[in-house]
Write an enzyme that holds these catalytic residues in place. Structure first.
Site, mmCIF file in Angstrom:
data_model
loop_
_atom_site.group_PDB
_atom_site.id
_atom_site.type_symbol
_atom_site.label_atom_id
_atom_site.label_comp_id
_atom_site.label_asym_id
_atom_site.label_seq_id
_atom_site.Cartn_x
_atom_site.Cartn_y
_atom_site.Cartn_z
ATOM 1 C CB CYS A 272 -0.885 -0.031 1.240
ATOM 2 S SG CYS A 272 -1.898 1.437 1.458
ATOM 3 C CB CYS B 266 1.869 3.729 6.133
ATOM 4 S SG CYS B 266 0.334 3.975 6.995
ATOM 5 C CB CYS C 133 -6.829 1.434 6.697
ATOM 6 S SG CYS C 133 -5.709 2.837 6.772
ATOM 7 C CB CYS D 218 1.078 20.565 5.436
ATOM 8 S SG CYS D 218 0.433 21.445 4.020
HETATM 9 C C1 LIG Z 1 -3.711 23.814 5.154
HETATM 10 S S1 LIG Z 1 -5.351 24.394 4.936
HETATM 11 C C2 LIG Z 1 -5.547 25.276 6.450
HETATM 12 C C3 LIG Z 1 -6.957 25.592 6.870
HETATM 13 C C4 LIG Z 1 -7.173 26.024 8.296
HETATM 14 N N1 LIG Z 1 -6.228 27.017 8.717
HETATM 15 C C5 LIG Z 1 -7.192 24.832 9.233
HETATM 16 O O1 LIG Z 1 -6.290 24.678 10.077
HETATM 17 O O2 LIG Z 1 -8.114 24.009 9.137
HETATM 18 C C6 LIG Z 1 -5.124 25.614 3.707
HETATM 19 C C7 LIG Z 1 -6.381 26.337 3.286
HETATM 20 O O3 LIG Z 1 -6.001 27.347 2.360
HETATM 21 C C8 LIG Z 1 -6.998 27.466 1.373
HETATM 22 N N2 LIG Z 1 -6.358 28.165 0.234
HETATM 23 C C9 LIG Z 1 -5.610 27.645 -0.754
HETATM 24 N N3 LIG Z 1 -5.091 28.634 -1.528
HETATM 25 C C10 LIG Z 1 -5.533 29.809 -1.008
HETATM 26 C C11 LIG Z 1 -5.334 31.189 -1.353
HETATM 27 N N4 LIG Z 1 -4.571 31.549 -2.397
HETATM 28 N N5 LIG Z 1 -5.936 32.112 -0.584
HETATM 29 C C12 LIG Z 1 -6.707 31.763 0.477
HETATM 30 N N6 LIG Z 1 -6.931 30.484 0.847
HETATM 31 C C13 LIG Z 1 -6.347 29.522 0.112
HETATM 32 C C14 LIG Z 1 -7.476 26.046 1.152
HETATM 33 O O4 LIG Z 1 -8.768 26.009 0.593
HETATM 34 C C15 LIG Z 1 -7.425 25.487 2.599
HETATM 35 O O5 LIG Z 1 -8.666 25.665 3.241
#
Ligand SMILES: C[S@@+](CC[C@H](N)C(=O)[O-])C[C@H]1O[C@@H](n2cnc3c(N)ncnc32)[C@H](O)[C@@H]1O
Length: 453
Positions: A80, A83, A162, A411
């Site tokens: 898989c 992981c 899983c 991330c």
């Molecule tokens: C890693 S997530 C974090 C969301 C939130 N802070 C959380 O902890 O749940 C990144 C977010 O950025 C949004 N996103 C992606 N590109 C963006 C942009 N250019 N401007 C604003 N938001 C954006 C995505 O839709 C997503 O919801």
């Protein structure tokens, strides 16, 4: 001159690990990457690919094992692609993730003075995923297959368990698989683009007992739906929502733009650190809730709030960070590009009676500029972008806005390091803490504190 040939069998000692968790062996400085080999191990490997600057080896035999090697508990692990680190003890996984951040920021980047803390791990690093997106396919003998993809392929491995998913998800998966077989539900074929059922997405609340099941279909007509709903409600009395999402595209994107509620509520409800959230099926929500509470607390601690701050929460999703901070600040402005997520954020602010919040739908890079033009002067900016990091214009605006503190959750530490290098013009990177949001995998999440110089 490199004399290494495909199919050569070699002995070597693993001296390092790549960010993908592959062991590194060197012959005269030429690196060979060997999946599943651990640092300090003496191994026998076979060369399976030779390139100009590196080769790939297949682990044949471990002649001297690392003390961090463990027996992977999952029976599907070697096939898989979900992981990558189950053969490594959990403390070694946490150390590897810290080492990756040290490598990027201390060795490659210009951040030698930045404190890099130990990775914050889980007490029990299993069954943490509150969301499973399970592809559906047919085996050669026309039985329904549900599971995860084989490494680097779209071949579904049929599985009934899983170990990183919420416990209830496999029970749902197994009942659904049986129902698809019994009721002869048409199954989508990725090659011919024919057939109905593409994915089953399952979400559970961490503190709530909510259970959402979404059938992702290539078209609207789903004639077995009433029978399937009846059977699922009988088998899982805590089901709160059953939805159908229609995705007729031919891309790898799992969910389409249209969702229909087949049973129950429109959204799933959950809470994090005593704030309640309603979450739409397509809104981003962190998949490891136990670690999210730790991550957000760290981010809030980094912001060192006194109660008077104006905060911008950029890339805010459904407003989870904004609303976790709102009671400790003067006002929070959140921005997010997905309209459903912003609608969720607004509803969540009302639900929690947090009136000192404003949520705007738009790109972070455009909206932050607008806020600046409107004269909003933040004390703290929270930044939590997707893997590709921030748009350069976003960083440039931050540099002219000059908040006292920037708390950057990432991330993907590689893009975080790139963005940090730009912020360095005016900001000192004080501290980074990796938080293990995805145990057993190579994904690394970090939270970093920047202070105005
Ligand atoms: C890693 S997530 C974090 C969301 C939130 N802070 C959380 O902890 O749940 C990144 C977010 O950025 C949004 N996103 C992606 N590109 C963006 C942009 N250019 N401007 C604003 N938001 C954006 C995505 O839709 C997503 O919801």
């Amino acid at each position: 001159m490199n004399t290494i040939q495909k199919n050569d069998i070699k002995d070597g000692e693993v001296i390092d690990l790549t960010h993908e968790g592959h062991g590194v062996v060197k012959i005269d400085n030429y690196p060979i990457f060997v999946p599943n080999a651990l640092i300090d191990e003496k191994i026998e490997y076979k060369i399976i690919k030779v390139k100009k600057n590196f080769a790939i080896g297949k682990l044949m035999n471990v002649k001297q094992e690392s003390k961090e090697r463990i027996e992977p508990p999952c029976v599907y692990y070697t096939k898989c692609g979900g992981c990558q680190l189950q053969h490594m003890s959990y403390p070694a996984q946490l150390a590897m993730k810290k080492e990756q951040v040290v490598n990027l920021f201390h060795r490659k980047g210009d951040f030698k003075e930045t404190t890099i803390n130990d990775t914050v791990g889980m007490d029990n690093p299993w069954r943490y995923r509150n969301k499973s997106q399970i592809p559906v396919g047919l085996s050669h003998d026309k039985n329904v297959k549900m599971g995860f993809y084989r490494q680097r392929s779209h071949d579904i491995i049929d599985m009934d368990e899983c170990l990183i998913q919420d416990d209830q998800h496999q029970q749902v998966m197994n009942v659904v698989k049986q129902l698809f077989n019994d009721l002869k539900v048409s199954i989508y074929n990725e090659r011919s683009k024919q057939g109905l059922m593409r994915h089953v997405v399952i979400r559970t609340g961490y503190h709530s007992d909510d259970l959402m099941i979404i059938f992702v279909t290539n078209g609207k007509k789903f004639k077995q739906a009433p029978t399937i709903i009846e059977k699922l409600l009988k088998a899982f009395p805590n089901v709160t929502n059953i939805k159908q999402n229609i995705n007729k595209t031919h891309s790898n994107v799992i969910m389409g733009d249209e969702s229909i509620t087949l049973y129950g509520k429109d959204k799933i409800e959950d809470s994090l650190s005593e704030v309640t959230f309603k979450i739409s099926d397509r809104s981003f929500y962190q998949i490891n809730s136990a670690q999210t509470e730790k991550l957000y607390q760290l981010a809030i601690d980094y912001a060192q709030l006194s109660g008077d701050e104006i905060v911008l929460d950029t890339y805010c999703g459904i407003g989870t960070i904004s609303l976790s901070m709102a009671s400790q600040v003067k006002h929070v402005y959140g921005v997010e590009v997905v309209p459903e997520a912003i609608a969720d954020a607004q509803q969540n602010a009302t639900l929690n009676q947090l009136e000192n919040t404003t949520f705007v739908c738009g790109k972070a890079e455009d909206t932050i500029l607008k806020w600046q033009q409107e004269g909003i002067q933040p004390d703290v900016v929270m930044v939590d972008p997707p893997r590709k990091g921030c748009d350069e214009s976003f960083i440039q605006t931050l540099l002219t806005l000059t908040p006292q503190k920037i708390v950057y959750i990432s991330c993907n530490p590689a893009t975080q390091q790139r963005d940090a290098a730009m912020l360095q013009e005016k900001y000192k990177l004080i501290e980074i803490t990796p938080v293990d949001m995805f145990p057993q995998t190579t994904h690394v999440e970090t939270v970093a504190l920047f202070e105005l110089k």
